[in-house]
Design a protein around this motif. Sequence first.
Motif, PDB file in Angstrom:
ATOM      1  N   VAL A 378       0.830  -1.200   0.000  1.00 47.49           N
ATOM      2  CA  VAL A 378       0.000   0.000   0.000  1.00 47.49           C
ATOM      3  C   VAL A 378       0.871   1.259   0.000  1.00 47.49           C
ATOM      4  O   VAL A 378       0.608   2.216  -0.723  1.00 47.49           O
ATOM      5  CB  VAL A 378      -0.961  -0.016   1.202  1.00 47.49           C
ATOM      6  N   LYS A 381       1.949   2.167  -3.437  1.00 43.43           N
ATOM      7  CA  LYS A 381       0.873   2.759  -4.236  1.00 43.43           C
ATOM      8  C   LYS A 381       0.646   4.215  -3.861  1.00 43.43           C
ATOM      9  O   LYS A 381       0.478   5.078  -4.721  1.00 43.43           O
ATOM     10  CB  LYS A 381      -0.427   1.986  -3.992  1.00 43.43           C
ATOM     11  N   VAL A 382       0.628   4.473  -2.567  1.00 38.88           N
ATOM     12  CA  VAL A 382       0.374   5.828  -2.087  1.00 38.88           C
ATOM     13  C   VAL A 382       1.521   6.747  -2.520  1.00 38.88           C
ATOM     14  O   VAL A 382       1.310   7.865  -2.987  1.00 38.88           O
ATOM     15  CB  VAL A 382       0.222   5.827  -0.551  1.00 38.88           C
ATOM     16  N   GLU A 406      -2.883   8.568   4.673  1.00 42.44           N
ATOM     17  CA  GLU A 406      -3.430   7.355   4.060  1.00 42.44           C
ATOM     18  C   GLU A 406      -2.638   6.130   4.501  1.00 42.44           C
ATOM     19  O   GLU A 406      -3.202   5.080   4.805  1.00 42.44           O
ATOM     20  CB  GLU A 406      -3.419   7.494   2.525  1.00 42.44           C
ATOM     21  N   ASP A 410      -3.997   3.030   6.798  1.00 41.97           N
ATOM     22  CA  ASP A 410      -3.896   1.645   6.334  1.00 41.97           C
ATOM     23  C   ASP A 410      -3.209   0.771   7.381  1.00 41.97           C
ATOM     24  O   ASP A 410      -3.631  -0.353   7.643  1.00 41.97           O
ATOM     25  CB  ASP A 410      -3.130   1.611   5.010  1.00 41.97           C
TER      26      ASP A 410
ATOM     27  N   ARG B 321      -8.349   0.409  -5.227  1.00 43.26           N
ATOM     28  CA  ARG B 321      -8.368   0.132  -3.782  1.00 43.26           C
ATOM     29  C   ARG B 321      -8.517  -1.354  -3.503  1.00 43.26           C
ATOM     30  O   ARG B 321      -7.796  -1.917  -2.689  1.00 43.26           O
ATOM     31  CB  ARG B 321      -9.520   0.900  -3.133  1.00 43.26           C
ATOM     32  N   LYS B 325      -4.607  -1.723  -3.504  1.00 41.16           N
ATOM     33  CA  LYS B 325      -4.322  -1.431  -2.112  1.00 41.16           C
ATOM     34  C   LYS B 325      -4.907  -2.484  -1.177  1.00 41.16           C
ATOM     35  O   LYS B 325      -4.952  -2.279   0.038  1.00 41.16           O
ATOM     36  CB  LYS B 325      -4.837  -0.032  -1.751  1.00 41.16           C
ATOM     37  N   ASP B 327      -7.672  -3.300  -0.292  1.00 39.76           N
ATOM     38  CA  ASP B 327      -8.758  -2.876   0.585  1.00 39.76           C
ATOM     39  C   ASP B 327     -10.071  -3.285  -0.067  1.00 39.76           C
ATOM     40  O   ASP B 327     -10.796  -2.476  -0.624  1.00 39.76           O
ATOM     41  CB  ASP B 327      -8.685  -1.355   0.775  1.00 39.76           C
TER      42      ASP B 327
END
Lengths: 421, 356, 292
Positions: A378, A381-382, A406, A410, B321, B325, B327
């Motif tokens: 994650v 990606k962020v 973010e 997470d 997402r 991610k 999610d």
Amino acid sequence: MKMTATLTAALLATTVWATMAAAQTDLSMWYHGAGNPKEAAVLQTIIDDFNASQSDWLVAVESFPQESYNDSVVAAALAGNLPDIIDVDGPVMPNWAWSGYLQPLQIDETKIENFLPGPKGYWDGKLYSIGLWDAAVALVTRQSILDDLGLRTPTLEQPWTQEEFMGALEAAKATGTYDYPLDLGMAWTGEWYPYAFSPFLQSFGGDLVDRSTYLTAEGALNGDAAMAFGEWWQGLFANDLAPGTSQDPAARETGFQDGKYAFSWNGNWAAKNILETFDDTVFLPAPDFGAGPKIGAASWQFGVSSASKHPDGASAFIEFALQDKYLADFSNAIGLIPPTASAAQMTENYKDGGPMAVFYDLTKAQALVRPVTPGYVVEAKVFEKALADIANGADVADTLDAATDEINADIERNSGYGHSE
Amino acid sequence: MTSKLTTSNRAGWAFALPGFGLIALFIVIPFFFAFYLSLTNQRLISPNPTEFVGLKNYDNLLSIGVLTIEPERDDSGAIVRDDNGVPEYPRVRGFTRNNPDYPQFDGMREWFRWQSGDTAKVVVASDVVFWKSLWNTVKFVIVVAPVQAGLALCLALLINQRLRGINVYRAIYFMPVVVSIVVVSLLWRFLYSPDNGLLNNMLHGLSFGLFEPHDWLGNPDTALGSIMAMSIWQAVGFHMVIWLAGLQTISPSLYEAASIEGASKWQTFRYVTWPGLRNTAVLVLIVITMQAFALFAQIDVMTNGGPLDSTTTLVFQTVERGYGKQDISGGATISVILFLLVLSISLIQRFLTRER
Amino acid sequence: MATISADNHGLRLVVRYVVLTLIAVIFIFPLLFMVMSSLKPSDQLLRDTASLRAFLPVGDIGFANYADAFSRAPVALFVFNSVLVTGVTVLLSLFLCSLAAFSFTFLNWKGRDLLLGIVIATLIVPFETIAIPLLLLVSKLPWIGLDGLQFGWLNTYRVQIIPWIADGLTVFLFVQYFKDLPRELIEAARVEGASWWQIYRRIVMPLAGPVLATAAILKFLVMYNQYLWPLIVVQQESYRPVMVGLQYFFQLDTAWGEIMAYLTIITVPVLAFYLIMQRAFISSIASTGVKG
């Protein structure tokens, strides 16, 4: 008479071989290299050698296109359909290990003592994966360009400082010969962004996440060092020093060879083509933005899936593959960096004085693995989105704050990803 | 139409069941599962147990508020203005990050703002990207649905004439549809390329050098428009074919009658063709609207939602997402919101176009 | 007088063709680009994208990309898989969806409006949003085959076919078309004692040419361009379809020439299918004229 004897012997041999084969237990393996015949050939050699070298295990490989490999593995894991051996991208490994897709390797760790650090996949104190190569990034240019611009050639001991680097870019821009001084590879989306660009952030003194706890990005991704990085990054695009996110893939691939760019931030896998175009190609180390020069490390690695009923066999195969000759084969076939010095000596490109030997030294001197945490997937990606937004003119502080929030949200949703204070 | 002749429960169910059963099993049930996911904290992959979280995911997406910001004042109380006379304001992050006076805005970000006298009204949302993707999706639908349907009808009328070789043209107009949208997006990236793209080079040539190269996909003002243009171009041939199928159902005798009565071309269209296309029009509009709401592949290949979220869409966010991610519950929540949104639009549409 | 009107007619014809051709140019160029590029070496191909040379067979022309594409990936296998999966799905879909639509349009039965409402609501569900739940479902579904009862559909053709047979859009397409057919025909047939199956088979379907062609093309395109679904349910190369195969060509050093060759190859079946359908489409026009 003689002939019958030979025939019998042959028959006998066949039968023995057949029963031997029948006694071998099948091990399935997934690999990300579909569409790359050279890579497949090397892997197949290792598999054939392994299958012939012992009588317990029979490995069979299924190859997947790299672009969608991770999605295939995640889907298969959800559906309970994983093979025995999988390969995994280094920074993703902790995510899969934490999720229970992988089990620790059962290999003799003395065999990897002399490996570069990047290919060794440790999570939670255990070895989960091991790579047969590493990859590195360098600032690619030509000696003639350095000479024309009157620039000092940076070395590992004395890399360019931020001022020198920016001076070089400005000098290249002033000539008016280039579309842009620097090609960062903005056309390559996905893992390229965190892999290639987070080392800049780290060289400024920031990071994707606070590595002392892995529980927050506060201060690491939005502290003063990160803000300085963000301003610098935005300046590259605002001042037309580098093409932005809309760079087309073709320009990325051939732009440097076509003379559009003076410098290209590129990986060792692209080095072969560039060397063929310009014989005065030089690979420069990353500049030092204050906290030391950094480049990324860790590439694809082998691991054993938790679904495997034969982790001993799977580990045996991986251990078998770690021989120098195979490491050298992979390097010769696709230009990757061998993980041991002895294997490097056996390769065309990385032996002492070889055209790409500098990458081995770069990796050894500058490499920093991406944050070793299940949250990396994650975070990457962020970070990618934050970099794209800043390059496109978004407010630096707001963007890095948002990225930090973010990532923190997470981590919280995942109860710390197994890290604790 | 409740004639006894057409009433048959057994035959009705028997004919509908195979198709309906498959739809129920492979679309309806998975969708209910997605709805359930949106009420949990389920991750795509995680060893942590799944917990029921109620409407928290919806709350995270939808929370929005208006923050009123007074301009900065100097020691004498006068408003600080920049060189253009525009008042200067304190940064929004001062209100939304760890500010105990504004707990309701904690963690929110600015979406957009407007001036009200000297104070600034700032719309802040906990998930600005979601709101932007909702807005982009709506923009895309509002532009693409009518334009694509209209152009497709024009093409269908143009191609629906008896001319030698018309089949060749019909096939050519359909060609972009034949190529997968992923492939089309790849090809158009070359076309839109900022430096040496064909579009820039052609406009430069056609305008005798007056046109300056433009970064079509790299500029937030033109990125979504560029994708709209390409999407319309790609799919218009398909809707042309649907219109054509509708045109074929109009009896030639009606046209003969119109021609005998000396109707003009426009009158023929208005009073013969258009009424005959009613069901087709509903179909075309619904199909285009659905496809437009599902906008994903073009974004994924061409812009990744950027620059500055100017092309991000609801389905793109669902995938980004849910898969990217990990999610999955967050992604499912967006799908449910999208579903409810489109459902209410189609109910309104149905109400407005109901047969009176 | 007569000559003038003939000239006038001729001129109008020319104008028509010019307009048609100009529009055709707008629509054909990417295909032209694709085909021409497939004949060029990658570096020349990329340089040519900046100019109209992109659409011309100039420079170093040859079929090397095609040979390379075949050696990089089992292209024929991917095309076979896609054509098989697509063909079977299209046929079953036309049958089952038209049958359901027939029932929804012409028959009165309890629960009809509710079921039709559900079917139409499914139009709104983008596939991406249900992919994971669907994956979990098919990984547990039973199947009775030659080896007896088995669970799990992964790595098969059926997992690529069966979930895609029925969809709201195809049903809706048929419903909208059937609404335009005269009900008197059906009622008359009922009076004469025809069974519902006979009416479906002998009266309605023969009139459904255009909608069959439209639905077939739509389904064909959806199926042939499948990517996400086969990616997650098929792990064996032997079942992979063309769009997953496309990923074989995106290496770190992307071979654009081979990509264009591959794209050209995989576009051929779709184009052929459309041309066949178009013929069916045209011939069915003559038989219509049912509305009035």
